[in-house]
Design a protein around this motif. Structure first.
Motif, short mmCIF file in Angstrom:
data_model
loop_
_atom_site.label_atom_id
_atom_site.label_comp_id
_atom_site.label_asym_id
_atom_site.label_seq_id
_atom_site.Cartn_x
_atom_site.Cartn_y
_atom_site.Cartn_z
N THR A 16 0.82 -1.21 0.00
CA THR A 16 0.00 0.00 0.00
C THR A 16 0.86 1.26 0.00
N ASP A 17 0.30 2.32 -0.60
CA ASP A 17 0.83 3.67 -0.43
C ASP A 17 2.28 3.81 -0.91
N VAL A 18 2.51 3.46 -2.18
CA VAL A 18 3.85 3.64 -2.77
C VAL A 18 3.74 4.48 -4.04
N ARG A 19 4.84 5.14 -4.39
CA ARG A 19 4.88 6.01 -5.56
C ARG A 19 5.84 5.40 -6.59
N PRO A 20 5.33 4.77 -7.65
CA PRO A 20 6.22 4.21 -8.67
C PRO A 20 7.14 5.28 -9.25
N GLU A 23 6.83 9.19 -8.57
CA GLU A 23 5.99 10.11 -9.33
C GLU A 23 4.51 9.96 -8.96
N GLY A 24 3.77 11.06 -9.01
CA GLY A 24 2.33 11.01 -8.84
C GLY A 24 1.89 10.70 -7.42
N GLU A 25 0.60 10.42 -7.32
CA GLU A 25 0.01 10.09 -6.02
C GLU A 25 0.30 8.63 -5.67
N PRO A 26 0.35 8.32 -4.39
CA PRO A 26 0.60 6.93 -3.98
C PRO A 26 -0.48 5.99 -4.48
N VAL A 27 -0.08 4.77 -4.78
CA VAL A 27 -1.00 3.73 -5.24
C VAL A 27 -0.77 2.47 -4.42
N ARG A 52 0.66 -8.04 3.91
CA ARG A 52 0.46 -6.62 3.63
C ARG A 52 1.75 -5.88 4.00
N ILE A 53 2.13 -4.96 3.13
CA ILE A 53 3.31 -4.14 3.37
C ILE A 53 2.87 -2.68 3.28
N ASP A 54 3.02 -1.96 4.37
CA ASP A 54 2.66 -0.54 4.38
C ASP A 54 3.83 0.25 3.81
N GLY A 55 3.64 0.78 2.59
CA GLY A 55 4.72 1.51 1.94
C GLY A 55 4.98 2.88 2.53
N ARG A 56 4.00 3.44 3.24
CA ARG A 56 4.18 4.73 3.92
C ARG A 56 4.70 5.82 2.97
N GLY A 57 4.21 5.79 1.72
CA GLY A 57 4.61 6.82 0.78
C GLY A 57 5.96 6.62 0.13
#
Length: 445
Positions: A16-20, A23-27, A52-57
């Motif tokens: 969750t909550d990572v930015r490829p 760039e852009g908003e977290p997905v 589940r892995i919390d990407g925390r942005g």
């Protein structure tokens, strides 16, 4: 999914909550086994997620690939092993590394290469690809059986006498022709040894002032020039290890303009550190090739930015304190690099706005995988691609402490330096191999 195994199809991991590429908003990214299934997944409360892995942005990158490491096994397991080196690699964000042939015994026959390969697979933390030596025993005299090593379990795809240069031009010509016929990569340690006998530091004002024997730029550049011409005339693919001078960058730029199939790497330490560090006489700063001057560092940075130099490679070289805590000219050359390289590159290029995270993905993942022909690494972040991934916390302040690194050795040149980027998690084929500064246990244990 049981502990310490690779996830299989139908086993879903949610990140969750990572930015490829930052760039852009977290997905939210959904993995099905070892493959990316969705890149903008809507969390389904009715679905069972095995992990589940919390990407925390965090910034999401393809798993990093290092073309040049020394894992010391077999022979010097007191300084590093395939397991500890794999743990260091995972903590550094790497999912594949190429370990050089200057082990004891030398990796100059299939049985040794295959042993390294199988030990890496058993650990399951990072794909460990053995590099075969160009010459038997690294003696620079008789070529090894490239063909036999390419057909072994390890399917060796790169050959290098790194640590030594193949100085004899006739031997090198034969190696180039042999490698061209098999379409394997030669990686040259560029050093004309007759110009470096007894040398321990860059030939310049600092070495002269400190009474250290100087290592001239021409020792590297003369071999780079020779091997460019060898590759031009006899074909094949050539890779220059740890380019360290402005002159080498210019030679590579010319070669590429001529269509020569040549690539090159630069280390984080040659991009950041200079021979000003010699004032300490600390053996941790002795490295081959030596730390150069500011003008070389600036030229190398520009060459990496414009693509003249293709990749960043750590040249991770563990040494015990007995080989580093000695007089400078007696210290063994080499520095740790796996766990700090991403932070250094981010500090040099991303933080000041000279480059973005796509550039980091290119020079630390995509191009290394392309040059070494790794089909399942350095791939785009897209549905259907292998889940070899690195999550990067680009706002995490930490200070380098050699005693806290996963490597069995502590010879980091970045001791006490503070960085604001750190790997948050690494996944190899969907399996978490490192997370929040802790490496997973190897599968073999």
């Amino acid at each position: 999914m049981t502990e310490n195994t690779f996830p299989t199809p139908g086993t879903f991991t949610l990140i969750t909550d990572v930015r490829p590429y930052g760039e852009g908003e977290p997905v939210n990214v959904l993995l099905d086994g070892g493959v990316i299934a969705e890149m903008d997944h809507t969390v389904d409360k009715s679905r069972t997620y095995h992990q589940r892995i919390d990407g925390r942005g965090a910034v999401l990158l393809p798993g990093l690939v290092d073309m040049h490491v020394h894992l010391r096994e077999p022979g010097r397991e007191d300084t590093e092993t395939i397991v500890t080196g794999s743990q260091a690699a995972a903590l550094g964000g790497f999912t594949a590394v190429f370990t050089m042939a200057n082990t004891q015994p030398v990796t100059d026959q299939p049985v040794i290469a295959d042993s390294v390969w199988h030990k890496g697979r058993a650990a399951g933390l990072c794909d460990v690809h053995p590099v075969g030596s160009i010459t038997k025993g690294l003696k620079g005299e008789t070529l090894t059986e490239f063909g036999m090593m390419t057909r072994g379990d390890a399917q060796v795809r790169m050959f290098s006498d790194d640590g030594r240069c193949v100085n004899d031009p006739l031997v090198m010509r034969r190696a180039v022709e042999y490698a061209a016929g098999l379409d394997v990569l030669l990686a040259q340690h560029a050093e004309e040894h007759r110009l470096t006998e007894g040398a321990v530091a860059h030939e310049g004002e600092n070495a002269a002032r400190l009474g250290l024997r100087g290592w001239p730029r021409v020792a590297e550049e003369s071999i780079v020039a020779r091997d460019i011409l060898m590759t031009r005339d006899y074909g094949g693919r050539m890779h220059i290890c740890h380019a360290s001078t402005a002159g080498s960058a210019e030679l590579l730029r010319w070669a590429k303009s001529q269509g020569v199939k040549i690539s090159a790497e630069v280390t984080p330490h040659h991009l950041l550190l200079t021979d000003a560090k010699l004032d300490t006489y600390d053996g941790v700063y002795r490295v081959n090739p030596p730390l150069r001057e500011d003008s070389d560092t600036a030229a190398l940075r520009q060459a990496l930015l414009d693509g003249t130099i293709d990749v960043v490679a750590t040249d991770h070289a563990p040494h015990g304190s007995e080989d580093k805590c000695v007089e400078f000219d007696q210290a063994k050359p080499g520095m740790l690099g796996l766990e700090t390289s991403l932070a250094v590159i981010a500090e040099i290029f991303v933080k000041p706005g000279l480059a973005d995270w796509r550039f980091v993905a290119k020079v630390m993942s995509e191009r290394p995988a392309e040059i070494t022909r790794l089909a399942d690494h350095g791939r785009p972040l897209a549905v259907g691609e292998p889940a070899n991934l690195t999550l990067v916390d680009d706002d995490h302040t930490w200070t380098v402490d050699g005693t806290q690194l996963a490597s069995k050795s502590e010879n980091t040149p970045y001791e006490g330096m503070t960085y604001s980027t750190r790997v948050a998690a690494t996944l190899l084929r969907g399996r978490v191999t490192a997370r929040d500064g802790v490496a997973e246990n190897p599968l073999s244990e």
